[in-house]
Design an enzyme around this catalytic site. Sequence first.
Site, PDB file in Angstrom:
ATOM      1  N   THR A  73      24.208  53.504  28.532  1.00 26.98           N
ATOM      2  CA  THR A  73      23.512  53.238  26.789  1.00 26.98           C
ATOM      3  C   THR A  73      23.955  51.440  26.919  1.00 26.98           C
ATOM      4  OG1 THR A  73      26.470  53.378  26.539  1.00 26.98           O
ATOM      5  CG2 THR A  73      24.576  54.803  25.795  1.00 26.98           C
TER       6      THR A  73
ATOM      7  N   ASP B 270      27.655  57.720  28.972  1.00 26.63           N
ATOM      8  CA  ASP B 270      28.395  56.746  29.143  1.00 26.63           C
ATOM      9  C   ASP B 270      28.436  55.385  28.977  1.00 26.63           C
ATOM     10  OD1 ASP B 270      29.439  55.516  32.042  1.00 26.63           O
ATOM     11  OD2 ASP B 270      28.104  54.264  31.243  1.00 26.63           O
TER      12      ASP B 270
ATOM     13  N   TYR C 174      29.793  46.590  26.587  1.00 23.12           N
ATOM     14  CA  TYR C 174      28.562  46.888  25.953  1.00 23.12           C
ATOM     15  C   TYR C 174      27.849  46.821  24.868  1.00 23.12           C
ATOM     16  CZ  TYR C 174      28.238  49.509  30.455  1.00 23.12           C
ATOM     17  OH  TYR C 174      27.979  50.152  31.576  1.00 23.12           O
TER      18      TYR C 174
ATOM     19  N   GLN D 158      31.687  54.979  39.758  1.00 20.36           N
ATOM     20  CA  GLN D 158      30.562  54.659  39.439  1.00 20.36           C
ATOM     21  C   GLN D 158      29.467  53.276  39.205  1.00 20.36           C
ATOM     22  OE1 GLN D 158      28.729  53.096  34.788  1.00 20.36           O
ATOM     23  NE2 GLN D 158      29.529  55.409  34.951  1.00 20.36           N
TER      24      GLN D 158
ATOM     25  N   TYR E 198      24.658  54.465  38.256  1.00 24.16           N
ATOM     26  CA  TYR E 198      24.312  53.752  37.869  1.00 24.16           C
ATOM     27  C   TYR E 198      22.758  52.754  37.564  1.00 24.16           C
ATOM     28  CZ  TYR E 198      27.280  48.986  38.979  1.00 24.16           C
ATOM     29  OH  TYR E 198      26.902  48.309  39.541  1.00 24.16           O
TER      30      TYR E 198
ATOM     31  N   GLY F 216      12.739  49.374  37.123  1.00 25.68           N
ATOM     32  CA  GLY F 216      11.485  48.490  38.470  1.00 25.68           C
ATOM     33  C   GLY F 216      12.307  46.878  38.550  1.00 25.68           C
TER      34      GLY F 216
ATOM     35  N   LEU G 189      14.524  45.671  38.819  1.00 20.39           N
ATOM     36  CA  LEU G 189      15.860  45.688  40.031  1.00 20.39           C
ATOM     37  C   LEU G 189      14.790  45.158  40.971  1.00 20.39           C
ATOM     38  CD1 LEU G 189      19.153  47.260  38.948  1.00 20.39           C
ATOM     39  CD2 LEU G 189      18.348  44.831  38.599  1.00 20.39           C
TER      40      LEU G 189
ATOM     41  N   ARG H  58      11.031  44.339  42.174  1.00 25.07           N
ATOM     42  CA  ARG H  58       9.557  44.429  42.270  1.00 25.07           C
ATOM     43  C   ARG H  58       8.932  45.769  43.536  1.00 25.07           C
ATOM     44  NH1 ARG H  58       7.355  39.750  40.037  1.00 25.07           N
ATOM     45  NH2 ARG H  58       9.395  38.686  39.705  1.00 25.07           N
TER      46      ARG H  58
HETATM   47  P1  NDP Z   1      18.415  52.108  33.923  1.00 26.73           P
HETATM   48  O1  NDP Z   1      18.181  52.240  35.970  1.00 26.73           O
HETATM   49  O2  NDP Z   1      18.842  52.907  33.541  1.00 26.73           O
HETATM   50  O3  NDP Z   1      16.321  51.245  33.891  1.00 26.73           O
HETATM   51  C1  NDP Z   1      16.682  51.843  31.983  1.00 26.73           C
HETATM   52  C2  NDP Z   1      15.597  51.020  31.572  1.00 26.73           C
HETATM   53  O4  NDP Z   1      14.515  51.838  32.188  1.00 26.73           O
HETATM   54  C3  NDP Z   1      15.287  50.391  30.345  1.00 26.73           C
HETATM   55  O5  NDP Z   1      14.669  49.649  30.421  1.00 26.73           O
HETATM   56  C4  NDP Z   1      14.269  51.916  29.780  1.00 26.73           C
HETATM   57  O6  NDP Z   1      13.465  51.499  28.732  1.00 26.73           O
HETATM   58  C5  NDP Z   1      13.914  52.227  31.067  1.00 26.73           C
HETATM   59  N1  NDP Z   1      13.439  53.681  30.905  1.00 26.73           N
HETATM   60  C6  NDP Z   1      14.292  54.919  30.961  1.00 26.73           C
HETATM   61  N2  NDP Z   1      13.105  56.205  31.156  1.00 26.73           N
HETATM   62  C7  NDP Z   1      12.079  55.627  30.906  1.00 26.73           C
HETATM   63  C8  NDP Z   1      11.042  56.092  31.367  1.00 26.73           C
HETATM   64  N3  NDP Z   1      11.467  57.925  31.526  1.00 26.73           N
HETATM   65  N4  NDP Z   1       9.341  55.766  31.778  1.00 26.73           N
HETATM   66  C9  NDP Z   1       9.623  54.725  31.687  1.00 26.73           C
HETATM   67  N5  NDP Z   1      10.886  53.804  31.480  1.00 26.73           N
HETATM   68  C10 NDP Z   1      12.072  54.064  31.632  1.00 26.73           C
HETATM   69  O7  NDP Z   1      19.389  50.942  33.971  1.00 26.73           O
HETATM   70  P2  NDP Z   1      20.538  50.925  33.448  1.00 26.73           P
HETATM   71  O8  NDP Z   1      20.806  49.025  34.051  1.00 26.73           O
HETATM   72  O9  NDP Z   1      20.558  50.844  31.825  1.00 26.73           O
HETATM   73  O10 NDP Z   1      21.404  51.713  33.544  1.00 26.73           O
HETATM   74  C11 NDP Z   1      21.768  52.839  33.629  1.00 26.73           C
HETATM   75  C12 NDP Z   1      23.049  53.282  32.704  1.00 26.73           C
HETATM   76  O11 NDP Z   1      24.252  53.345  34.277  1.00 26.73           O
HETATM   77  C13 NDP Z   1      23.742  51.797  31.635  1.00 26.73           C
HETATM   78  O12 NDP Z   1      22.881  52.072  30.647  1.00 26.73           O
HETATM   79  C14 NDP Z   1      25.443  52.370  31.992  1.00 26.73           C
HETATM   80  O13 NDP Z   1      25.524  53.220  31.110  1.00 26.73           O
HETATM   81  C15 NDP Z   1      26.100  52.510  33.634  1.00 26.73           C
HETATM   82  N6  NDP Z   1      25.718  50.326  34.291  1.00 26.73           N
HETATM   83  C16 NDP Z   1      27.130  51.056  34.513  1.00 26.73           C
HETATM   84  C17 NDP Z   1      26.965  49.964  35.739  1.00 26.73           C
HETATM   85  C18 NDP Z   1      28.928  49.420  35.904  1.00 26.73           C
HETATM   86  O14 NDP Z   1      28.922  48.558  36.417  1.00 26.73           O
HETATM   87  N7  NDP Z   1      29.419  50.425  36.266  1.00 26.73           N
HETATM   88  C19 NDP Z   1      26.075  48.908  35.465  1.00 26.73           C
HETATM   89  C20 NDP Z   1      24.764  49.184  34.896  1.00 26.73           C
HETATM   90  C21 NDP Z   1      24.778  50.240  34.380  1.00 26.73           C
HETATM   91  P3  NDP Z   1      13.922  51.883  27.346  1.00 26.73           P
HETATM   92  O15 NDP Z   1      15.098  51.377  26.998  1.00 26.73           O
HETATM   93  O16 NDP Z   1      13.067  50.962  26.472  1.00 26.73           O
HETATM   94  O17 NDP Z   1      13.818  53.326  27.367  1.00 26.73           O
END
Ligand code: NDP
Length: 288
Positions: free
Chosen positions: A24, A53, A58, A169, A197, A204, A206, A208
């Site tokens: 989230t 999560d 956030y 995590q 996570y 992509g 993170l 390219r």
């Molecule tokens: P993700 O790797 O989950 O990627 C999220 C991106 O992918 C968003 O732009 C989303 O777009 C896109 N996306 C999701 N599903 C699809 C799909 N089926 N097709 C195309 N695009 C898609 O990155 P996050 O950084 O959000 O990591 C996931 C979660 O992990 C976080 O949200 C958080 O809860 C946790 N986290 C924890 C951290 C820590 O330090 N503990 C650090 C970073 C993350 P859209 O939003 O438009 O759907």
Amino acid sequence: MKLISHPAFQTASGSPVVRLGQGTWHLGEQHARRTSEIAALQRGIALGLNLIDTAEMYGGGRSEALIGEAIRGTDRASLYLVSKVYPHNAGRANIFKSCEASLKRLGTDYLDLYLLHWRGNVPLAETAACMEELVSRGLIRHWGVSNLDTADMQELAAVPDGAHCVTDQILYHLASRGVEFDLLPWLESHQMTAMAYCPLAQYGDLERGLIGNRGLTAVARRHNASAAQILLAFTLLRDFVIPIPKSSSPEHTEDNAKALEIELTAGDVAELSRDYPAPTSKTWLDIV
Ligand code: NDP
């Protein structure tokens, strides 16, 4: 359905947790996206994705508030809510207030899992003792950590009650596999889970070239799947790993949930590994 077998990953009603959670980060930050984001979380819950999560960080609490709105009307005991405390709040002076504020925003009276977001200046022994106190007060059911590398985990395991930590995590996706060398084996051998996570590498952002990668595209075509589904299926290969992709729309959530049905073959993994090989030596933990 892929379920987590770890005993700490059961809802309060005793149901197992599905091994694909809902991330989230950034949800709740833009008013115009609120309806779609709430619909995404609710679609996920309807599809059985019972782990959500979040973190006090956030959106400065707005993600927790959005989740609170999305889950109103859902039986709380059927969900598994995870939140995280800032490192500077992870000591006796602030952790109880922080946890209570997260609960208030989420509209609940307990968390299923509470994590130290990353390591700061508070000694691990103090955080572990506070987490245990939160458990005994009934505010959280389990606790864990995030962004700790193997040496930190070893240090944590050696403090009183440090072994009660149930998860680390960490950043893990096809193009960032360093943790496969020592951290994932360490967590598995200590009966802990790993929450992955950025399992989509932020689709992509993170890395390219990841989404259009030849190997990924070929494997996706063979499974009649999307690139996102194959990236998630890759992180699902180890049964103690729980990917937590973030989605802002019901369509993305539905796409991601289908990853639970994909079984990658050894041939698929070899093809994915051609450009993104498994590590052969220690690399430092990747973080965002
Ligand atoms: P993700 O790797 O989950 O990627 C999220 C991106 O992918 C968003 O732009 C989303 O777009 C896109 N996306 C999701 N599903 C699809 C799909 N089926 N097709 C195309 N695009 C898609 O990155 P996050 O950084 O959000 O990591 C996931 C979660 O992990 C976080 O949200 C958080 O809860 C946790 N986290 C924890 C951290 C820590 O330090 N503990 C650090 C970073 C993350 P859209 O939003 O438009 O759907």
